[in-house]
Design a protein around this motif. Structure first.
Motif, PDB file in Angstrom:
ATOM      1  N   GLY A 257       0.795  -1.146   0.089  1.00 24.50           N
ATOM      2  CA  GLY A 257      -0.011   0.174   0.110  1.00 24.50           C
ATOM      3  C   GLY A 257       0.880   1.110  -0.034  1.00 24.50           C
ATOM      4  N   GLY A 258       1.860   1.325   0.760  1.00 24.39           N
ATOM      5  CA  GLY A 258       2.694   2.447   1.050  1.00 24.39           C
ATOM      6  C   GLY A 258       3.562   2.765  -0.434  1.00 24.39           C
ATOM      7  N   VAL A 259       3.789   1.444  -0.985  1.00 29.35           N
ATOM      8  CA  VAL A 259       4.651   1.620  -2.292  1.00 29.35           C
ATOM      9  C   VAL A 259       3.695   2.219  -3.490  1.00 29.35           C
ATOM     10  CG1 VAL A 259       5.898   0.373  -4.264  1.00 29.35           C
ATOM     11  CG2 VAL A 259       6.304  -0.097  -1.750  1.00 29.35           C
ATOM     12  N   HIS A 260       2.298   1.545  -3.625  1.00 28.64           N
ATOM     13  CA  HIS A 260       1.431   2.050  -4.543  1.00 28.64           C
ATOM     14  C   HIS A 260       1.002   3.562  -4.071  1.00 28.64           C
ATOM     15  CE1 HIS A 260       0.893  -1.303  -7.139  1.00 28.64           C
ATOM     16  NE2 HIS A 260       0.822  -2.142  -5.883  1.00 28.64           N
ATOM     17  N   ARG A 261       1.243   3.926  -3.021  1.00 28.39           N
ATOM     18  CA  ARG A 261       0.890   5.507  -2.706  1.00 28.39           C
ATOM     19  C   ARG A 261       1.851   6.208  -3.228  1.00 28.39           C
ATOM     20  NH1 ARG A 261       1.120   5.118   2.369  1.00 28.39           N
ATOM     21  NH2 ARG A 261      -0.964   4.091   2.514  1.00 28.39           N
ATOM     22  N   ALA A 262       3.222   5.850  -3.184  1.00 28.14           N
ATOM     23  CA  ALA A 262       4.517   6.573  -3.947  1.00 28.14           C
ATOM     24  C   ALA A 262       4.169   6.654  -5.249  1.00 28.14           C
ATOM     25  CB  ALA A 262       5.473   5.983  -3.341  1.00 28.14           C
ATOM     26  N   VAL A 263       3.655   5.615  -5.915  1.00 26.51           N
ATOM     27  CA  VAL A 263       3.354   5.476  -7.460  1.00 26.51           C
ATOM     28  C   VAL A 263       2.369   6.664  -7.746  1.00 26.51           C
ATOM     29  CG1 VAL A 263       2.407   4.208  -9.283  1.00 26.51           C
ATOM     30  CG2 VAL A 263       4.001   3.115  -7.591  1.00 26.51           C
ATOM     31  N   ARG A 264       1.161   6.904  -6.931  1.00 24.17           N
ATOM     32  CA  ARG A 264       0.173   7.519  -7.381  1.00 24.17           C
ATOM     33  C   ARG A 264       0.533   9.132  -7.215  1.00 24.17           C
ATOM     34  NH1 ARG A 264      -2.474   3.814  -4.345  1.00 24.17           N
ATOM     35  NH2 ARG A 264      -2.690   5.048  -2.546  1.00 24.17           N
ATOM     36  N   ARG A 265       1.239   9.228  -6.191  1.00 21.12           N
ATOM     37  CA  ARG A 265       1.525  10.651  -5.802  1.00 21.12           C
ATOM     38  C   ARG A 265       2.791  11.271  -7.013  1.00 21.12           C
ATOM     39  NH1 ARG A 265       2.132  10.368   0.822  1.00 21.12           N
ATOM     40  NH2 ARG A 265      -0.069  10.647   1.267  1.00 21.12           N
ATOM     41  N   SER A 266       3.505  10.256  -7.155  1.00 20.76           N
ATOM     42  CA  SER A 266       4.665  10.728  -8.140  1.00 20.76           C
ATOM     43  C   SER A 266       4.382  10.850  -9.516  1.00 20.76           C
ATOM     44  CB  SER A 266       6.115   9.993  -7.825  1.00 20.76           C
ATOM     45  OG  SER A 266       5.803   8.478  -7.991  1.00 20.76           O
ATOM     46  N   ALA A 267       3.275   9.888  -9.997  1.00 22.46           N
ATOM     47  CA  ALA A 267       2.730   9.966 -11.334  1.00 22.46           C
ATOM     48  C   ALA A 267       2.317  11.421 -11.822  1.00 22.46           C
ATOM     49  CB  ALA A 267       1.785   8.807 -11.412  1.00 22.46           C
ATOM     50  N   LYS A 268       1.942  12.122 -10.942  1.00 22.35           N
ATOM     51  CA  LYS A 268       1.506  13.301 -11.503  1.00 22.35           C
ATOM     52  C   LYS A 268       2.593  14.498 -11.937  1.00 22.35           C
ATOM     53  CE  LYS A 268      -1.750  12.839  -7.682  1.00 22.35           C
ATOM     54  NZ  LYS A 268      -2.202  13.368  -6.265  1.00 22.35           N
ATOM     55  N   LEU A 269       3.828  13.962 -11.442  1.00 24.63           N
ATOM     56  CA  LEU A 269       4.739  14.988 -11.837  1.00 24.63           C
ATOM     57  C   LEU A 269       6.006  14.562 -12.664  1.00 24.63           C
ATOM     58  CD1 LEU A 269       4.911  16.180  -8.120  1.00 24.63           C
ATOM     59  CD2 LEU A 269       3.967  17.588  -9.839  1.00 24.63           C
ATOM     60  N   VAL A 270       6.161  13.191 -12.884  1.00 25.40           N
ATOM     61  CA  VAL A 270       7.196  12.678 -13.507  1.00 25.40           C
ATOM     62  C   VAL A 270       6.817  12.182 -14.892  1.00 25.40           C
ATOM     63  CG1 VAL A 270       8.471  12.258 -11.282  1.00 25.40           C
ATOM     64  CG2 VAL A 270       7.059  10.379 -12.556  1.00 25.40           C
ATOM     65  N   ASP A 271       7.821  12.135 -15.636  1.00 26.54           N
ATOM     66  CA  ASP A 271       7.490  11.228 -17.205  1.00 26.54           C
ATOM     67  C   ASP A 271       6.849  10.119 -16.925  1.00 26.54           C
ATOM     68  OD1 ASP A 271       9.090   9.531 -19.211  1.00 26.54           O
ATOM     69  OD2 ASP A 271       8.909  11.309 -19.915  1.00 26.54           O
ATOM     70  N   GLN A 272       6.073   9.618 -18.010  1.00 23.97           N
ATOM     71  CA  GLN A 272       5.181   8.450 -17.850  1.00 23.97           C
ATOM     72  C   GLN A 272       6.363   7.408 -17.893  1.00 23.97           C
ATOM     73  OE1 GLN A 272       1.983   8.278 -18.148  1.00 23.97           O
ATOM     74  NE2 GLN A 272       2.386   6.232 -17.451  1.00 23.97           N
ATOM     75  N   ARG A 273       7.479   7.338 -18.532  1.00 28.26           N
ATOM     76  CA  ARG A 273       8.361   6.217 -18.450  1.00 28.26           C
ATOM     77  C   ARG A 273       8.980   5.725 -17.059  1.00 28.26           C
ATOM     78  NH1 ARG A 273      13.666   5.918 -18.356  1.00 28.26           N
ATOM     79  NH2 ARG A 273      13.861   8.265 -18.473  1.00 28.26           N
ATOM     80  N   VAL A 274       9.318   6.944 -16.445  1.00 25.44           N
ATOM     81  CA  VAL A 274       9.766   6.769 -15.131  1.00 25.44           C
ATOM     82  C   VAL A 274       8.715   6.516 -14.243  1.00 25.44           C
ATOM     83  CG1 VAL A 274      10.766   8.096 -13.312  1.00 25.44           C
ATOM     84  CG2 VAL A 274      11.467   8.570 -15.413  1.00 25.44           C
ATOM     85  N   ALA A 275       7.521   6.811 -14.191  1.00 21.20           N
ATOM     86  CA  ALA A 275       6.285   6.468 -13.508  1.00 21.20           C
ATOM     87  C   ALA A 275       6.170   4.954 -13.669  1.00 21.20           C
ATOM     88  CB  ALA A 275       5.180   7.130 -13.606  1.00 21.20           C
TER      89      ALA A 275
END
Length: 658
Positions: A257-275
């Motif tokens: 859950g904590g790892v997926h939270r990091a995914v959701r939060r960062s996906a708004k701000l980084v390149d799609q490939r990195v996300a």
């Protein structure tokens, strides 16, 4: 500071708080005064009723240096800030010629965040993008809590969650608070000038006495970024809790859950490939955790190593991308960026720590019925950390009602990173900090006020929670006592079994931990003398009910740690590999501390009478029984079951006459 001056100050402070001066309190104040004057370290065991808060506050205030007082519980923090310190300062002001200032300081997440309150919470995708104050129905619990918080924000002077009565749910508070990692910082926040957390820190900087908690003290020591002002004296109250609180702060955790939270939060701000790389790593970790079985990992499994490497590298990639990009199209970008960075740093930090594989860390899987599996890593010992960070460049006083285990301070001292106590005034070997231990006793006459009864005729307990002979014995004792029983159990299953069984046998109210809030259960227990309260760990240390309503404290068995406890079993093994007695150093010491705390629930005032009944024959038969008994208050000791029933009946009759 001369002894007569200290005596005069202590007498004035005791009068101010409406107490009675006690010999143990005077001895404690003298020992603390000597330690802070010499810059040395002190362990003080002060029994319940000694008045230990004044025993350390008066000499510390008189000495004049800045003091930090760290406690384990909110109740003691409140007592110090709302009762003991104001009255003591007023009483000492004319004698000291100054008025010491005091303040309370907690972690940032304990304070209302005005930015969160007014700008809203950067929402995770799965929760939807909505303003919680608009999106939560006003009739729902969350909606009502949020509306109360908004109204309270206009009234409160502190923004401290603990000043909000009644309180709100963790979910509601999470909408209006931030961790230190998520904070924008006062200089970048539009509400920085009004920030409650910053105001608390500013008050602390100006104060002579700062009251805080063990967790913030641990963060100050561990993370290298000071959160407490410079100080010359540190006083740790409820010091028997310090090692476990520091261990908790030093423990890392990874959950799907904590790892997926990091995914959701960062996906708004980084390149799609990195996300996508982080998303892929998160899914691989989640698949692995679905199969994880609880228990210690003495070696890092290969598949877990690869999963953690993928997580670490992907999190690092996201962090790099975050620092190099800006996206003005994201609403409240700075807050979203800070929240994402906090989650990514947590994932990266724990993954990196596990992969480094320090011999001083313990790694294990844990599974929770509600939250699923987690990967946890904790220090094998915090003694070295405490020795290095706690006792450097200041005088440290540690106090509690239970610091002498087995008759001396060495066990607790070792857990704090201190060497063996010597016969001289100060001890210290090599790089060990010099210290001394003082037991100032108790104002209570334990041998006249209490009985320690061991049911030596019972069978030795096994692993099963249900013991028919123990339940028979417990029922007879409770009946003889007319209720008035605090039942302390080594597991929740055992407490539930006993409550169900005795509810069927006895016409007495039996409360069970978990069926109501702990505060409500304790209130009901204190209000009705016939009531019994059964429960587990938090009751061993958290109940203060003086008077006739608690006259029997029953322990179902010696509370050794579970054999499969990953951290404590690893610590025990490490002691054995070093040539020591792992069982005595870890398991017996753990049990001794809990039994000392549990037995301390019985006598809370000079008029209290009663019995501590240990329904485990090993306390009498086993070789370690003497060590455990020596850690408990010095009650009159018996194994005579008929004698103890007569005594309980007499105590019950006397209570009814009153």
């Amino acid at each position: 500071m001369s002894t007569p001056a200290l005596s005069e100050l202590l007498h004035a402070a005791v009068d101010a708080v409406g107490g009675a001066e006690r010999p143990g309190q005077v001895a404690m104040a003298e020992a603390v005064a000597e330690a802070v004057t010499d810059g040395s370290h002190l362990l003080v065991q002060a029994g319940t009723g000694t008045g230990k808060s004044l025993g350390y506050l008066v000499p510390a205030l008189a000495h004049g240096d800045r003091v930090v007082v760290a406690t384990a519980t909110l109740a003691l923090q409140r007592q110090l800030v709302e009762r003991d310190l104001p009255r003591t300062v007023r009483a000492l002001r004319p004698r000291l010629g100054r008025s010491p200032e005091f303040a309370m300081l907690k972690g940032r997440s304990n304070y209302l965040c005005l930015h969160r309150l007014h700008e809203g919470v950067p929402q995770d995708d799965e929760e939807g993008l909505f303003d919680p104050f608009e999106g939560a129905a006003p009739t729902s619990r969350l909606g009502k809590d949020l509306l109360r918080l908004r109204d309270w924000s206009d009234e409160t002077e502190t923004g401290d969650r603990d000043d909000l009565t009644p309180g709100v749910s963790d979910r509601a508070w999470g909408q209006v608070s931030v961790s230190s990692r998520e904070c924008l910082s006062a200089s970048k926040c539009a509400y920085g000038a009004e920030c409650f957390a910053e105001a608390a820190r500013e008050r602390a900087k100006l104060a002579d006495v700062i009251v805080t908690n063990h967790a913030l003290l641990a963060i100050d020591a561990i993370e290298g970024a000071p959160v407490l002002p410079e100080h010359d004296v540190l006083i740790v109250d409820e010091a028997h809790e310090l090692v476990s609180r520091v261990t908790g702060v030093a423990t890392g955790e990874l959950t799907p859950g904590g790892v997926h939270r990091a995914v959701r939060r960062s996906a708004k701000l980084v390149d799609q490939r990195v996300a996508d790389q982080l998303q892929s790593a998160a899914e691989g970790f989640e698949r692995l955790m679905e199969l994880a079985l609880p228990g210690r990992l003495e070696e890092l499994p290969e598949e877990l190593r690869y999963a953690l490497m993928a997580l670490r590298d992907a999190a690092r990639g996201c962090l790099s991308a975050l620092s190099g990009t800006r996206d003005s199209s994201v609403q409240d970008e700075d807050a979203v960026r800070k929240q994402a960075k906090a989650s990514l740093e947590s994932v990266h930090g724990v993954a990196e720590r596990v992969l480094e594989g320090s011999e001083f860390d313990v790694l294990w899987y844990e599974r929770h019925d509600r939250y699923g599996a987690s990967l946890r890593v904790a220090p094998l010992s915090v003694s070295g950390l405490l020795r290095e960070k706690l006792f450097d460049d200041r005088s440290v006083v540690l106090t509690s009602a239970t610091l002498k285990l087995g008759g001396d301070f060495n066990g607790v001292g070792a857990s704090l990173g201190l060497g063996p106590e010597e016969s001289g005034p100060l001890s210290g070997e090599g790089d060990q900090p010099p210290w001394k231990g003082v037991d100032v006793g108790s104002p209570f006459d334990y041998r006249k006020q209490g009985i320690l009864y061991v049911a030596k005729h019972l069978a030795t307990p096994g692993r099963e929670p249900s013991r028919s002979d123990m339940l028979d014995e417990l029922a007879e004792l409770v009946e003889a006592a007319g209720g008035r029983t605090l039942g302390l159990f080594s597991s929740m299953r055992a407490a539930q079994t006993a409550a169900e069984e005795l509810r069927g046998r006895l016409d007495l109210p039996i409360l069970l931990q978990g069926e109501e809030t702990l505060g409500e259960l304790i209130r009901r227990f204190a209000d009705d003398a016939r009531t019994c309260l059964f429960g587990t760990l938090s009751l061993w240390q958290g109940v203060d009910v003086p008077g006739v309503n608690c006259q029997l404290v029953a322990m179902d068995r010696i509370p050794f740690p579970r054999p499969d406890d990953p951290l404590l079993s690893a610590r025990q093994k490490a002691v054995e590999e070093a040539g020591g007695n792992g069982f005595m150093a870890v398991a017996a010491t753990h049990a001794a501390l809990l039994m000392a705390q549990g037995a301390g629930r019985l006598v809370r005032a000079t008029g209290d009478r009663g019995v501590v009944a240990v329904l485990d024959p090993r306390l009498e038969r086993a070789r370690y029984g003497g060590f455990l008994r020596a850690s408990m208050p010095d009650f009159w000791y018996t194994t005579d079951r008929n004698q103890v029933r007569r005594s309980l009946a007499a105590i019950d009759a006397a209570a009814q006459d009153d």
